[in-house]
Structure formats: C-alpha cells, structure tokens
Write a protein that holds these residues in place. Structure first.
Motif, short mmCIF file in Angstrom:
data_model
loop_
_atom_site.label_atom_id
_atom_site.label_comp_id
_atom_site.label_asym_id
_atom_site.label_seq_id
_atom_site.Cartn_x
_atom_site.Cartn_y
_atom_site.Cartn_z
N GLY A 1 45.81 -32.99 13.17
CA GLY A 1 46.32 -34.26 12.80
C GLY A 1 44.34 -34.30 12.83
O GLY A 1 44.12 -35.39 12.15
N HIS A 2 43.83 -32.95 12.65
CA HIS A 2 42.70 -33.32 12.81
C HIS A 2 42.22 -33.63 11.08
O HIS A 2 43.05 -32.86 10.25
CB HIS A 2 41.48 -31.58 13.70
CG HIS A 2 39.96 -32.31 13.76
ND1 HIS A 2 39.48 -31.99 12.34
CD2 HIS A 2 39.34 -32.89 14.52
CE1 HIS A 2 37.97 -31.90 13.10
NE2 HIS A 2 38.10 -33.05 14.08
N PRO A 3 40.96 -34.39 10.95
CA PRO A 3 40.38 -34.29 9.28
C PRO A 3 40.79 -33.62 8.80
O PRO A 3 40.26 -33.32 7.39
CB PRO A 3 39.70 -35.07 9.84
CG PRO A 3 40.02 -36.35 10.83
CD PRO A 3 40.16 -35.17 11.74
N ALA A 4 39.78 -32.60 9.79
CA ALA A 4 38.98 -31.00 8.92
C ALA A 4 40.50 -30.09 9.35
O ALA A 4 40.23 -28.71 9.22
CB ALA A 4 38.20 -30.82 9.63
N ALA A 5 41.69 -30.51 9.38
CA ALA A 5 42.99 -29.33 9.57
C ALA A 5 42.97 -28.02 8.21
O ALA A 5 43.01 -26.79 9.10
CB ALA A 5 43.56 -29.94 9.94
N ASP A 6 43.05 -29.02 6.94
CA ASP A 6 43.21 -28.14 6.53
C ASP A 6 42.04 -27.09 6.01
O ASP A 6 42.05 -25.76 5.83
CB ASP A 6 42.75 -28.82 4.82
CG ASP A 6 44.37 -29.89 4.71
OD1 ASP A 6 45.21 -29.51 5.44
OD2 ASP A 6 44.49 -30.57 3.16
N ASP A 7 40.66 -27.52 5.90
CA ASP A 7 39.59 -26.48 6.36
C ASP A 7 39.73 -25.93 7.23
O ASP A 7 39.12 -24.48 7.27
CB ASP A 7 38.57 -27.41 5.96
CG ASP A 7 37.98 -28.38 5.08
OD1 ASP A 7 38.07 -28.41 4.05
OD2 ASP A 7 37.44 -29.26 5.16
N THR A 8 40.32 -26.44 8.19
CA THR A 8 40.32 -25.12 9.21
C THR A 8 41.58 -23.73 9.40
O THR A 8 40.91 -23.22 9.51
CB THR A 8 40.58 -25.44 10.90
OG1 THR A 8 42.05 -26.33 10.63
CG2 THR A 8 39.24 -26.30 11.61
#
Length: 346
Positions: free
Chosen positions: A145-152
């Motif tokens: 659910g983190h805003p940067a999930a895709d980047d991580t």
C-alpha cells in the motif's frame, strides 16, 4: 558534531537484532504461511520453525540481519521501524530464496547446524521452495500500500537480477584458473552487496527518506555487503563449523574462487603456484589437501589481504552512512551492526 561512531544512546548490536526479530520475525512467518502446502513445508523447515516431519522446532529463523538493516535505515531517515516491515520481510525472503538455491548448487549438506533442505526434501523441492519465497517477496512489496510500491518492486527485481548475475559468475569462476581480483570483487558486490544495499534503500524509502539519503544508504549497504562477503569467505576457509553451521573448508572443497583465494593466487609466489596446482586437480580434494590449501591461501597473502580490504571497505561504508545525514542513534546502531557483520568470530 556527532558521528556514526558516537554510540551515545545506541543499543548494543545484539539488542538491535533481537528487536528486529521481534518486529520482522512474525511478519516473515505470516508471509510464509500463505504459501501452498508443499513449498511452505520446506520453507518452514529451512527457516528452522519445523522439523522434517512438520513438527514445531526450536529454530529462530536466522539472525534477520538484512531486515534489521531495513528497519534501521527507515529509522535513520526519520521514519519508524513498523513502517518498514514490508521492506524487511521482502529482503529476508529474497535472502532465503538465495540460500535454498545456493545449497543445491554448492552441494552443501549442512546449514544452521542441521541438514539442508535439499538433502532432506530433494533438489526439486528445495528449488521450488526458493522460487516460492522469491515470488512472495515481490507480492509483499506490491501489497504494502506504499505510494512507491511499484518502484520498490522494480528496484528489488533489479537487485535479484544482480544477485543472480553475481552467483552465475561465482559458479563460472570455479571452472577458471585466470580469475583476477577486480572481476572477483565485482562478482561479490553483485552476489552479496546488492541485497544489503537494497535492504538499506528499501528501508529508507518506507521511512520517507529523500533521494540522496536513499542513494547514500544503498551505497553504504553495498560496501558493507562486499566487506561482509570477504569476512564470510574467510569463515568459509577457516571458520569453526560449530559457529558457522557449515563443514570446515567447504569453499575450498567446492573450489570457490573466493576473494581470499583469488588474492592468494594473484600473488605470483611459489605458494600461489602450489595453490593453483592443487585447485586445478581433476578430482575431489581429500582432508589433508584441504588443510594444505587453506595453509597456502594464508602463506600466499590471501588472509592478510582480506583482513586489510575488509577494514578499508568498512570505513568507506561508514563514510557513506555519514553522508546520509541520519538520525544519530540509528546511525550508530547501523555502524554497530556493520562492525558485527564484518567480524570473523560470529
């Protein structure tokens, strides 16, 4: 000005690792419990939670060193340990994916003082359990659910590709007699440094760190990983099986071109020539030959070079930690963990 060497208020490394296990350990276990029954059973055995018959066992699942780095990195940039739990879980799952596969590739029959998963459940089962852990790592990040999930997820994917590349080169080096230090160092940084760097970077992302902080913490972890690998290579030659949980001289038995070995072979001395001849023999090395090979690595300067290089890498890593301008206590605790990881008696 306070530095990472100012341990005022810092908890001892053992206490930090214990807290990391308390926070990340249950989350790792909960994630593994979502796997299908067959890979789950093997993974739970590998982590030490169950015996080969599925009964509860007393194993603690390892030190959780990489999760501790992720949690402390989040703390260092002003976040909380709890916020970085998905990062901590993901890197631990990737680490254990690599261990399951490494044991198969190296033919190691002992890890953490018990038979390796492949030696109990078979090669295919261990490989598939490792694959399940790897897929689960990406799912944990994606579901955070983190805003940067895709980047991580993309970042961890790149890390795994580096890890695999490093492991591939490590295996290829076993068949070569012309490996030089620069390429061996690059292999070790990919195989080990990439994941430690990713642990620190992911922790900083979940902790809300800025781009420069994330980059500095990633480089801290990469350099620490290289220093850790050299220290681990020393243990692979001279480590006490009662401490390491692996057979004595295991790396020499597998003819691994570890950094101490390559440093020794690069010396151009009679001892280096004897070592090269011994490692080139087209047959398994017996006990006396393994003892002699370890002695030759030392006499040819491999141990001394490794100890100097480990110390230099550690200091460079700590300089990058200072550049991240982190929270003082978290920085001191990261430095304590770094020093613990590069000791040769753990």
């Amino acid at each position: 000005m306070a530095t990472v060497e100012d341990t005022t208020g810092a908890r001892p490394a053992a206490e930090v690792l214990a807290r990391a296990r308390d926070i990340a350990g249950p989350a790792v276990r909960a994630a593994v419990e979502t796997l299908p029954p067959a890979p789950r059973a093997i993974a739970e055995y590998h982590f030490g939670w169950r015996d080969q018959d599925g009964n509860p066992a007393g194993g603690g699942g390892g030190k959780l060193f990489r999760p501790a780095l992720a949690l402390l990195a989040a703390d260092a940039v002003g976040g909380t340990w709890e916020a970085a739990v998905p990062a901590a879980v993901a890197v631990e799952l990737v680490h254990n994916f690599s261990l399951l596969h490494d044991d198969v590739m190296d033919g190691d029959t002992t890890r953490r003082h018990r038979p390796t998963a492949w030696s109990v459940f078979g090669v295919g089962g261990a490989i598939l359990a490792g694959d399940s852990l790897l897929a689960l790592a990406f799912d944990v990040l994606a579901a955070s659910g983190h805003p940067a999930a895709d980047d991580t997820v993309r970042g961890l994917t790149a890390t795994v590709q580096r890890l695999i590349d490093g492991q591939s080169r490590d295996m290829a080096f076993e068949r070569r007699g012309d490996v030089v230090l620069t390429e061996c160092r690059a292999m070790a940084e990919a195989k080990t440094g990439a994941l430690l760097g990713s642990a620190c970077e992911l922790g900083a992302v979940f902790g809300g760190g800025g781009a420069e902080q994330r980059a500095d913490l990633r480089r801290f972890g990469e350099l620490l990983g290289l220093a850790f690998q050299i220290a681990d290579d020393l243990l692979g030659i001279w480590g006490d099986p009662a401490v390491t949980g692996k057979p004595v001289h295991s790396d020499l038995r597998n003819r691994k071109k570890s950094l101490p070995v390559v440093a020794a072979l690069s010396g151009g001395t009679p001892h280096a020539a004897e070592l090269a001849e011994l490692l080139a023999a087209d047959r398994p090395l017996d006990g006396a030959e393994l003892v002699r090979a370890a002695e030759l690595v030392d006499l040819a300067g491999g141990r001394a070079w490794s100890e100097r290089e480990t110390a230099a890498l550690l200091e460079t890593a700590l300089a990058r930690l200072r550049s991240a301008a982190p929270d003082r206590r978290a920085a001191a605790e990261l430095a304590l963990l770094a020093r613990l990881a590069t000791r040769r008696d753990h």
